[in-house]
Write a protein that holds these residues in place. Structure first.
Motif, PDB file in Angstrom:
ATOM      1  N   CYS A 179       5.492  -3.404  -6.208  1.00 43.85           N
ATOM      2  CA  CYS A 179       4.444  -2.459  -6.581  1.00 43.85           C
ATOM      3  C   CYS A 179       4.776  -1.099  -5.948  1.00 43.85           C
ATOM      4  CB  CYS A 179       3.091  -2.966  -6.085  1.00 43.85           C
ATOM      5  SG  CYS A 179       1.708  -1.847  -6.428  1.00 43.85           S
ATOM      6  N   PRO A 180       4.708  -0.013  -6.703  1.00 47.75           N
ATOM      7  CA  PRO A 180       5.123   1.286  -6.150  1.00 47.75           C
ATOM      8  C   PRO A 180       4.129   1.895  -5.167  1.00 47.75           C
ATOM      9  CG  PRO A 180       4.317   1.559  -8.379  1.00 47.75           C
ATOM     10  CD  PRO A 180       4.331   0.082  -8.121  1.00 47.75           C
ATOM     11  N   TYR A 181       2.970   1.326  -4.997  1.00 48.94           N
ATOM     12  CA  TYR A 181       1.986   1.891  -4.091  1.00 48.94           C
ATOM     13  C   TYR A 181       2.280   1.417  -2.667  1.00 48.94           C
ATOM     14  CZ  TYR A 181      -0.573   3.274  -8.236  1.00 48.94           C
ATOM     15  OH  TYR A 181      -0.937   3.853  -9.431  1.00 48.94           O
ATOM     16  N   THR A 182       2.229   2.355  -1.738  1.00 46.24           N
ATOM     17  CA  THR A 182       2.630   2.058  -0.360  1.00 46.24           C
ATOM     18  C   THR A 182       1.687   1.094   0.347  1.00 46.24           C
ATOM     19  OG1 THR A 182       1.423   4.029   0.383  1.00 46.24           O
ATOM     20  CG2 THR A 182       3.777   4.276  -0.127  1.00 46.24           C
ATOM     21  N   CYS A 236      -1.129  -3.469 -11.417  1.00 47.53           N
ATOM     22  CA  CYS A 236      -0.590  -4.434 -10.465  1.00 47.53           C
ATOM     23  C   CYS A 236      -1.521  -5.642 -10.377  1.00 47.53           C
ATOM     24  CB  CYS A 236      -0.441  -3.788  -9.096  1.00 47.53           C
ATOM     25  SG  CYS A 236       0.127  -4.928  -7.816  1.00 47.53           S
ATOM     26  N   TYR A 247       8.298   1.632 -14.080  1.00 52.02           N
ATOM     27  CA  TYR A 247       8.332   1.377 -12.638  1.00 52.02           C
ATOM     28  C   TYR A 247       9.310   0.259 -12.305  1.00 52.02           C
ATOM     29  CZ  TYR A 247       5.963  -3.076 -13.045  1.00 52.02           C
ATOM     30  OH  TYR A 247       5.675  -4.382 -13.318  1.00 52.02           O
ATOM     31  N   PRO A 282       1.810   7.125  -6.695  1.00 50.88           N
ATOM     32  CA  PRO A 282       2.911   6.345  -6.128  1.00 50.88           C
ATOM     33  C   PRO A 282       4.134   7.225  -5.917  1.00 50.88           C
ATOM     34  CG  PRO A 282       2.670   5.866  -8.454  1.00 50.88           C
ATOM     35  CD  PRO A 282       1.517   6.731  -8.086  1.00 50.88           C
ATOM     36  N   LEU A 293      12.172   4.892  -6.193  1.00 44.93           N
ATOM     37  CA  LEU A 293      10.951   4.614  -5.447  1.00 44.93           C
ATOM     38  C   LEU A 293      11.248   4.833  -3.963  1.00 44.93           C
ATOM     39  CD1 LEU A 293       8.058   3.597  -5.152  1.00 44.93           C
ATOM     40  CD2 LEU A 293       8.956   1.247  -5.191  1.00 44.93           C
ATOM     41  N   PHE A 295       9.917   4.466  -0.715  1.00 42.80           N
ATOM     42  CA  PHE A 295       8.809   3.616  -0.281  1.00 42.80           C
ATOM     43  C   PHE A 295       8.683   3.614   1.237  1.00 42.80           C
ATOM     44  CE2 PHE A 295       6.553  -0.328   0.587  1.00 42.80           C
ATOM     45  CZ  PHE A 295       5.574  -0.317  -0.391  1.00 42.80           C
TER      46      PHE A 295
END
Length: 750
Positions: A179-182, A236, A247, A282, A293, A295
């Motif tokens: 998932c690209p969210y931190t 997600c 993504y 993201p 990405l 991250f």
């Protein structure tokens, strides 16, 4: 009911009433309620209920709903059976109460005993009615189950094609992505797809229980399940946030360091160096067409070895950027790097990052060699040695080269220009949230027709089998076996009256004497009158029937006028056969008798079996009890008949030129053997060709004989054809008689 006779009559009447009610009332109700249940389930096309598993899609009818409908139909029918049998029992109890109801008397009398007597009849009737209703209903259910199983098999093949296409598409693309969210970073095996109309979340948008190539959302929208799935908005499955398109193709670069504050600064600096303004979206950047990405795990992700090992993003990273401030002090940054290196050593080579970058925050500028020297001088040699043992390319960089290092870790080094932020699509409001559940009319009506066909299959099958429309080897040979059971070969044998087709040429009749106006031919079937020897001067009178050749007769029948037989002790005549000059005695057969007076009977005819083939039959009119021939003079012969046995499984038809047409009249194949024909002395017959051993159902075969007559033959001679039929160890014979001239012109007598 003190009268025992009336009590017995009442019991019999109640038993008949209980049985009649079960057969005429309960049984039709059971069948009707079962059919009504089927119509209510499949005929009205009720709406499909929502899926119990919570997926906002309509389940495939054949895969999920049809088994539930079939099971509900069967169990509902059984519940109706129980209710109706309870009604039948109450009907019996009410009739018993009515039978014992007396004026001004409130007692129950003998109701208990009568109920005990009626209970066996009721139970037997109930068992018979329930078994009959179940037998009537089980065939439609089996027919519907067969249709459903066939449709499921075809659906499974269709599903296999769709699943193969879907798996091939996933194999050609990247399998999984983080998932690209931190604040998440968990691996997404399959993203949640959003319905474009009601924005419902579909987690199982793959070929399966909800469809193969398309799924139907509960709002009625058709969603692709194989081709075109990526065009739908995704989120997600773990955090529920919207995912940017593409993504899953991003190359992941993970930032590893000590405190979250230090990593956040490096992370913002990396985004700026990539040409993207840090924001709430993201950290996905498209550089030169390649998504990257960048991250940074949120919180204290590297605070312990367990938390570092739980990071799924490390297993999907293409490169790692290790941030170290003071390598000699063994602070949080060094411990975090050490924990990550321990995690990397446990991963298989295919899951390890391809490149590693070591960012020494105290080195402002310099290349890899210079930074290594500064790091070694600061006591970070142990880190360099640990990195070199992994066998992964490592680059030590300063803070000023952060942007290029991120590109190098992502494998996009050499591409210039600012990147583009990959933001998720804007959140759209649902257009409609109303449920539109389908009725599946086609599928339900198909199963309804299958039930109806189950009710009609037995009458239709019996009609087809009785009319012999189907070939004998169809349906695993069922028509042939049914015809063999319905019309066995031994039951096809009939006794044929040969004298019914008598002609002036055959058979030859001769008599010792005939009264005027009463010739011997008057005793043949189809002729009026009788044969009599009244006025004969001879003491012994006889009638002879000559066949011209030995015939395999089965029976000879002789019938006199009953009024011409005057004595009960007088047996009218006797019959014997002859083969050449040898006389064949016939056994005593079945006599025809008529009552005479109150105590006596007289015999006026008999049916005599013939033990072997004879060429003539003689009827002697005399009797040892008739000394003066008075009884013989009064006898009037009404009927003199000869019969033989022949099977009607084959129909024989003689034709000119020595030809014989053989037709199979049954609905099954028969094994046959053509016999040589019976001919008078001097005639010869030779079979032309080879007849088949098996004659197909309703098929015809023509046998041909080369027949030669004696020189100087002018009249017609009899010829007897015979064909043997064998089945299951039993052999019968089909026979036919004809008159044949020397010119081979035939006249059939059968």
């Amino acid at each position: 009911m003190a009268n025992p006779v009336m009590l017995l009559l009442a019991i019999i009447l109640l038993v008949v009433l209980v049985i009649g009610h079960g057969i005429l009332v309960t049984l039709p109700k059971l069948v009707w309620t079962q059919w009504h249940t089927i119509w209510r389930t499949f005929g009205r096309a009720a709406r499909t209920p929502p899926d119990p598993h919570g997926e906002p899609a309509v389940p495939a009818y054949l895969r999920v709903t049809a088994p539930r409908d079939l099971r509900a139909t069967w169990w509902d029918g059984l519940e109706q059976h129980e209710r109706l049998m309870g009604d039948a029992e109450r009907f019996m109890a009410d009739r018993v109460s009515d039978a014992f109801r007396r004026p001004q008397q409130a007692g129950t009398g003998g109701q208990g005993c009568l109920m005990l007597l009626l209970r066996p009849a009721f139970l037997l009737t109930a068992v018979a009615v329930v078994l009959t209703a179940t037998a009537i209903s089980i065939l439609p259910l089996l027919c519907a189950l067969s249709v459903w199983a066939l449709c499921c098999a075809l659906w499974s093949l269709w599903w296999a094609v769709g699943a193969a296409i879907a798996r091939t598409g996933r194999a050609l693309r990247r399998r999984t992505a983080p998932c690209p969210y931190t604040d998440c970073g968990r691996t997404i095996d399959r993203p949640v797809r959003l319905c474009p109309t009601c924005r419902a979340q579909h987690r199982q948008l793959v070929p399966g229980r909800y469809g193969v190539f398309h799924h139907r959302c509960r709002c009625g929208t058709r969603l692709p399940a194989v081709l075109g799935v990526r065009r739908l908005d995704a989120c997600c499955p773990h955090c529920g946030k919207a995912l940017p398109p593409g993504y899953e193709q991003a190359r992941v670069v993970v930032l590893v360091g000590g405190s979250g504050t230090q990593r956040a600064g490096v992370h913002r600096q990396g985004l700026v160096s990539l040409g993207v303004t840090p924001g709430a979206g993201p950290p996905l950047v498209r550089t030169a067409g390649t998504p990257v990405l960048w991250f940074d795990p949120s919180g204290d992700a590297y605070g312990s070895q367990e938390s570092a090992a739980a990071l799924d993003v490390l297993r999907r990273a293409r490169g790692l950027l290790l941030v170290v401030d003071d390598p000699a002090a063994h602070g949080d940054a060094v411990r975090a790097v050490t924990r990550v290196l321990h995690v990397l050593t446990t991963l298989p080579p295919r899951l390890r990052p391809r490149r590693l970058g070591l960012l020494y925050s105290r080195a402002v500028q310099g290349d890899d060699t210079a930074v290594r020297a500064q790091l070694d001088a600061a006591g970070g040699g142990h880190l360099l040695r640990a990195l070199d043992t992994l066998g992964i390319p490592v680059r030590c960089v300063a803070t000023e080269a952060l942007g290029g290092t991120v590109r190098w870790l992502a494998g996009t080094a050499g591409t210039e220009g600012s990147g583009e932020s990959m933001a998720p699509p804007p959140v759209r409001q649902p257009e409609s949230t109303a449920f539109r559940l389908p009725r599946h009319r086609v599928a339900r009506h198909t199963l309804l027709l299958a039930h109806l066909a189950g009710y009609l299959v037995i009458p239709l099958a019996l009609t087809l089998l009785e009319t012999s429309v189907l070939p004998p080897d169809a349906i695993f040979g069922l028509p042939g076996r049914y015809d063999e059971w319905r019309h066995p070969l031994t039951g096809s044998v009939r006794r044929i009256d040969l004298t019914a087709a008598a002609t002036p040429d055959w058979p030859k009749l001769s008599a010792s004497y005939s009264a005027p106006g009463h010739p011997p031919s008057a005793a043949l079937p189809g002729h009026t009158g009788y044969w009599s020897v009244k006025g004969s001067p001879q003491k012994i009178n006889w009638l002879r029937m000559d066949f011209g050749m030995p015939l395999p007769l089965s029976e000879v029948s002789v019938n006199f006028d009953p009024d011409s037989v005057t004595s009960s002790f007088f047996s009218p005549g006797s019959v014997e056969g002859q083969v050449g000059v040898r006389t064949v005695s016939f056994p005593h057969g079945h006599s025809h008798q008529k009552k005479q007076g109150a105590y006596f009977t007289k015999e006026y005819g008999y049916d005599i079996p013939v033990p072997e083939a004879v060429d003539s039959v003689r009827l002697d009119m005399g009797s040892p009890f008739d000394k003066d021939n008075k009884q013989e003079q009064q006898l009037r012969l009404r009927e003199f008949t000869i019969r033989w046995s022949s099977s009607d499984a084959l129909r024989l038809h003689p034709a000119d030129g020595g030809r014989l047409t053989v037709k199979n009249t049954t609905a099954r194949d028969l094994a046959m053997t053509v016999r040589p024909p019976l001919l008078p002395a001097g005639w010869h017959a030779t079979l032309v060709g080879h007849p088949p051993r098996m004659l197909r159902a309703h098929d015809t075969y023509e046998a041909r004989w080369r027949i030669t007559a004696p020189q100087g033959t002018t009249g017609r001679a009899p010829i007897a054809y015979a064909v043997d039929i064998t089945e299951d160890g039993h052999t019968v014979t089909a026979r036919c008689l004809a008159l044949l001239a020397a010119s081979m012109k035939a006249e059939p007598l059968c």
